[in-house]
Design a protein around this motif. Structure first.
Motif: not given
Length: 161
Positions: A1-21
Motif C-alpha cells: 500500500m502506498r503512502s497516498a492510500q494511508l493518507k487517504s484513510q487518515s484524511r477520511r478519519i479526520v473528516l469523520e472525527l469532525i462529523v462526530v463532534v
C-alpha cells in the motif's frame, strides 16, 4: 500500500472525527440524575446522539484498519501515527461511554482532549501524505521540492520568458 492510500484513510478519519463532534454540538443535553440505563435509553432515542455513537464506533474500526495497513507495509512513521491516533480514539470512545453512564464532566473533558489528540495525529498523517512534485528549474540547473501550486507558478513564470 502506498503512502497516498494511508493518507487517504487518515484524511477520511479526520473528516469523520469532525462529523462526530458536529453531531452533538447542537444543543444535546442529557437528562441529569438518571440511571445509566435511562441515559443509554436516551442515546438510542435521540437520533443525533445515536449517530454520534455509531460513527464514533466506525472511527474506532477505521483506526484499527489504518494501524494494520501501516504495520503490514512496515511504514514506521505511519505505525507510530496510527498507534497514537488509535489510542486517542479509544480513550475518547471509552470516555464517551463513561460519560453516558455517569454524567461526570471529567469524562466529557477526557473525551474532548482525546478527540483533539486524534484530530492532531491523523491530521499529521494527512499532511505527511502530501505529495510534493519535483520539477527542473532550468535557470538554476537543479531540482527543487515544490508543492503543486508553487510548481505551477514557477512553470508559468518560466514559460512567460
Amino acid at each position: 500500500m502506498r503512502s497516498a492510500q494511508l493518507k487517504s484513510q487518515s484524511r477520511r478519519i479526520v473528516l469523520e472525527l469532525i462529523v462526530v463532534v458536529a453531531l452533538v454540538s447542537f444543543g444535546t443535553h442529557f437528562p441529569s440524575g438518571e440511571s445509566s440505563a435511562k441515559a443509554w435509553s436516551f442515546v438510542t432515542h435521540h437520533p443525533l446522539v445515536l449517530l454520534h455513537v455509531v460513527l464514533g464506533t466506525v472511527v474506532v474500526g477505521e483506526a484499527f484498519v489504518l494501524l494494520i495497513r501501516a504495520s503490514l507495509n512496515r511504514r514506521r512513521q505511519w505505525i507510530v501515527l496510527s498507534m497514537l491516533g488509535l489510542a486517542c480514539v479509544l480513550i475518547a470512545w471509552a470516555s464517551g461511554e463513561n460519560y453516558v453512564a455517569t454524567q461526570h464532566s471529567s469524562s466529557l473533558n477526557n473525551m474532548s482532549l482525546a478527540w483533539l489528540g486524534a484530530i492532531v495525529s491523523y491530521g499529521v498523517g494527512w499532511y505527511w501524505g502530501h505529495k510534493k512534485n519535483k520539477i527542473r528549474l532550468v535557470t538554476q540547473n537543479e531540482s527543487a521540492d515544490l508543492t503543486p501550486l508553487a510548481a505551477a507558478v514557477v512553470t508559468k513564470d518560466h514559460h512567460s520568458d
